[in-house]
Design a protein around this motif. Structure first.
Motif, short mmCIF file in Angstrom:
data_model
loop_
_atom_site.label_atom_id
_atom_site.label_comp_id
_atom_site.label_asym_id
_atom_site.label_seq_id
_atom_site.Cartn_x
_atom_site.Cartn_y
_atom_site.Cartn_z
N LYS A 22 0.95 -1.05 0.00
CA LYS A 22 -0.09 -0.09 0.08
C LYS A 22 0.88 1.26 -0.04
N LEU A 23 0.67 2.33 -1.03
CA LEU A 23 1.58 3.20 -1.16
C LEU A 23 0.53 4.57 -1.02
N GLY A 24 1.13 5.18 0.12
CA GLY A 24 0.22 6.65 0.26
C GLY A 24 1.28 7.73 -0.12
N ILE A 25 0.60 8.56 -0.84
CA ILE A 25 1.47 9.67 -1.30
C ILE A 25 0.95 11.15 -0.51
N VAL A 26 1.76 11.93 -0.22
CA VAL A 26 1.49 13.04 0.42
C VAL A 26 1.88 14.07 -0.57
N GLY A 27 0.82 14.96 -1.24
CA GLY A 27 0.99 15.91 -2.11
C GLY A 27 1.04 15.30 -3.63
N VAL A 72 5.03 8.22 1.07
CA VAL A 72 6.16 9.34 0.37
C VAL A 72 5.79 10.66 0.54
N VAL A 73 6.55 11.60 0.79
CA VAL A 73 6.16 12.92 1.02
C VAL A 73 6.68 13.79 -0.29
N LYS A 105 5.67 -0.96 11.31
CA LYS A 105 5.80 -1.70 9.96
C LYS A 105 6.08 -0.64 8.75
N GLY A 106 5.69 0.32 9.23
CA GLY A 106 5.83 1.45 8.14
C GLY A 106 7.01 2.05 7.64
N THR A 107 7.10 2.52 6.47
CA THR A 107 8.31 3.30 6.04
C THR A 107 7.76 4.70 5.52
N ILE A 108 8.74 5.70 5.76
CA ILE A 108 8.38 7.06 5.48
C ILE A 108 9.77 7.33 4.62
N ILE A 109 9.06 7.97 3.30
CA ILE A 109 10.27 8.47 2.55
C ILE A 109 9.85 9.83 2.22
#
Ligand code: NAP
Length: 319
Positions: free
Chosen positions: A151-156, A205-206, A229-233
């Motif tokens: 699951k890929l979350g994109i901020v912006g 991902v920011v 378990k999450g990764t912030i990029i």
């Protein structure tokens, strides 16, 4: 032969293949970074100058604009402009241009490089092999996590965010995004709450703009929602993440990993981040390929040339 037009160049474009040489060849350049007293330099050389070239790293303050009574165009190298005082420029009717689109693919590629490097421990594995530890200790490095299908979350979801999302569909990922408002043209689900997006995502991902509106948008609450378990990029701007909160969340195991191209106080990177082997840390190289940097340089100079020839820049910043 006509005299070269005088311009102001705020900083030296060390990361651009030929920008300094091209500007020096074609213009009478006031190289502001070489003057210990910038205010005095602007007072001495500023009158009559209509164009200034800069970047988000070099900036252009209201004070600088005020010191240039004839300034009509600010041409910036790069897409981000949070250090340029757009309001001060607008008050004076000064055009501001940046270099959008030409860097989108390379920044999106780097976001993907960071994501895979963090999940599959690529930088960690590289250090392991180089150190000679492989073969000397039992087994190999700890297991990583799968990227495909996650699951890929994109901020912006702007130009770069959309390019990251597009790559995500190639990895069979479920993509959702958060921004201030949903986009009609995006085939991805919008999450009005950033905390909800973080709680849902495996990778967040920011890709927002920088500046005061997004300062510490990625707060302790968002990081804790992303979870162990999450990764912030982050390929946007360092101050979008509350770096102190990120360090605490990583140390407490409340967030899994981070892959960062940008930092809150660049080039200073906190020792706590450097000490954590789960992280991937890069020196702000999102757009740093020969091809993209050449195109950024071409577009910045094209904006300058267009302004001086026609009175209009080509890619104005619109706010
Ligand atoms: P863009 O097309 O303007 O996209 C920016 C996005 O940020 C928009 O989708 C906007 O959506 C969103 N946004 C703005 N304020 C927000 C807020 N308060 N909360 C949530 N979302 C917000 O810009 P771009 O070309 O994609 O570039 C994005 C940024 O990447 C640049 O500004 C720059 O800082 C950074 N960048 C970094 C590198 C690097 O080397 N690492 C290189 C190039 C660019 P809404 O307006 O709908 O909120």
């Amino acid at each position: 032969m006509t005299a070269k037009q005088r311009i102001i160049q705020v900083g030296s474009y060390a990361g651009s293949p030929t920008a300094n040489d091209r500007l020096a060849r074609d213009y009478d350049v006031v190289e502001l970074w070489k003057y210990p007293d910038r205010k005095a330099a602007l007072a001495e050389h500023g009158t009559g100058i209509t164009a200034l070239v800069t970047s988000a790293s070099f900036g252009c303050t209201a004070e600088m604009i005020e010191a240039l009574p004839d300034l009509k165009a600010i041409c910036s190298w790069g897409v981000g402009y949070e250090t340029l005082d757009i309001a001060a420029a607008q008050r004076r009717g000064i055009q501001v241009s940046n270099t959008p689109d030409v860097l989108t693919d390379c920044v999106a590629d780097l976001a993907w490089g960071l994501m895979i490097a963090a999940a599959r421990r690529i930088a960690y594995g590289d250090r392991f092999v180089r150190s000679g530890a492989w073969g000397q200790v039992h087994g190999s490095i700890p297991l990583g996590s799968r990227v495909s299908g996650k699951k890929l979350g994109i901020v912006g979801l702007g130009r770069i965010g959309q390019a990251i999302a597009k790559r995500g569909t190639g990895f069979d990922m479920d993509v959702r995004y958060h921004s201030r408002r949903p986009r009609d043209d995006a085939p991805y689900r919008y999450e009005a709450s950033l905390v909800d997006l973080a709680a849902w995502a495996d990778f967040l991902v920011v890709a927002t703009v920088g500046g005061p509106a997004t300062y510490h948008l990625i707060s302790r609450e968002v990081l804790e929602a992303l979870g162990p378990k999450g990764t912030i990029i982050n390929i946007a701007r360092g101050p979008v993440i509350d770096e102190a909160a990120l360090i605490q969340a990583l140390q407490a195991g409340k967030v899994g990993s981070a892959a960062l191209d940008v930092f809150e106080h660049e080039p200073k990177v906190p020792d706590e981040l450097k000490a954590n082997d789960n992280l991937v840390l890069l020196p702000h190289i999102g757009s740093a390929t020969y091809e993209t940097r050449s195109e950024m340089e071409n577009l910045m100079i094209a904006n300058l040339e267009s302004f001086l020839a026609t009175g209009k820049v080509i890619t104005p910043v619109t706010e």
